[in-house]
Design a protein around this motif. Structure first.
Motif, PDB file in Angstrom:
ATOM      1  N   VAL A   1      42.272  15.238  51.777  1.00  0.00           N
ATOM      2  CA  VAL A   1      42.162  14.360  50.614  1.00  0.00           C
ATOM      3  C   VAL A   1      43.571  13.962  50.202  1.00  0.00           C
ATOM      4  CG1 VAL A   1      41.448  14.166  48.203  1.00  0.00           C
ATOM      5  CG2 VAL A   1      40.066  15.505  49.805  1.00  0.00           C
ATOM      6  N   ALA A   2      43.833  12.669  50.121  1.00  0.00           N
ATOM      7  CA  ALA A   2      45.104  12.153  49.615  1.00  0.00           C
ATOM      8  C   ALA A   2      44.801  11.458  48.295  1.00  0.00           C
ATOM      9  CB  ALA A   2      45.720  11.173  50.608  1.00  0.00           C
ATOM     10  N   CYS A   3      45.517  11.842  47.254  1.00  0.00           N
ATOM     11  CA  CYS A   3      45.252  11.289  45.926  1.00  0.00           C
ATOM     12  C   CYS A   3      46.544  10.755  45.334  1.00  0.00           C
ATOM     13  CB  CYS A   3      44.652  12.369  45.031  1.00  0.00           C
ATOM     14  SG  CYS A   3      44.203  11.780  43.387  1.00  0.00           S
ATOM     15  N   TRP A   4      46.608   9.443  45.121  1.00  0.00           N
ATOM     16  CA  TRP A   4      47.767   8.832  44.485  1.00  0.00           C
ATOM     17  C   TRP A   4      47.729   9.178  43.013  1.00  0.00           C
ATOM     18  CZ3 TRP A   4      48.395   5.437  40.458  1.00  0.00           C
ATOM     19  CH2 TRP A   4      49.687   4.925  40.297  1.00  0.00           C
ATOM     20  N   ILE A   5      48.874   9.577  42.468  1.00  0.00           N
ATOM     21  CA  ILE A   5      48.965   9.812  41.032  1.00  0.00           C
ATOM     22  C   ILE A   5      50.164   9.055  40.478  1.00  0.00           C
ATOM     23  CG2 ILE A   5      47.871  12.081  41.185  1.00  0.00           C
ATOM     24  CD1 ILE A   5      50.652  13.311  40.684  1.00  0.00           C
ATOM     25  N   THR A   6      50.144   8.846  39.187  1.00  0.00           N
ATOM     26  CA  THR A   6      51.269   8.204  38.524  1.00  0.00           C
ATOM     27  C   THR A   6      52.388   9.226  38.367  1.00  0.00           C
ATOM     28  OG1 THR A   6      50.460   8.830  36.339  1.00  0.00           O
ATOM     29  CG2 THR A   6      49.721   6.701  37.217  1.00  0.00           C
ATOM     30  N   ASN A   7      53.512   8.790  37.871  1.00  0.00           N
ATOM     31  CA  ASN A   7      54.643   9.684  37.635  1.00  0.00           C
ATOM     32  C   ASN A   7      54.436  10.393  36.300  1.00  0.00           C
ATOM     33  OD1 ASN A   7      57.060  10.931  38.105  1.00  0.00           O
ATOM     34  ND2 ASN A   7      58.285   9.288  37.259  1.00  0.00           N
TER      35      ASN A   7
END
Length: 96
Positions: A43-49
């Motif tokens: 699972v790859a999950c983009w998150i904000t900074n």
């Protein structure tokens, strides 16, 4: 599985480019356990900074569906000269 949820963000809200979602509401909206292969998956999950978003993913979202953090990747935006396009840097002390 690649996730790009509409995380809450002040800059997105100011620009009004798209609607963001409440993080707690995403717990039910993201069906990771149902989508994942029974024998395992990546699972790859983009998150904000945002440390708050990172903590939510690592402490709430992933554990709820049986996922675990094995690595962090950083997306660094570069300009034409190969320099960082923004002043944002990976968080100090973060595992790379």
């Amino acid at each position: 599985i690649v996730l790009d949820p509409p995380w809450p963000s002040r800059s997105v809200s100011r620009a009004a480019k798209y609607e963001t979602a409440d993080m707690r509401a995403m717990l039910d909206a993201i069906p990771l356990a149902r989508l994942a292969c029974a024998t395992g998956c990546l699972v790859a999950c983009w998150i904000t900074n945002s440390m708050k978003v990172q903590a939510f993913v690592e402490e709430c979202l992933f554990p709820r569906c049986g996922a675990r953090l094995i690595a962090r990747w950083y997306w660094l935006k570069l300009d034409r000269k190969g320099q960082l396009a923004t002043r944002a840097h990976p968080r100090a002390g973060a595992v790379s």
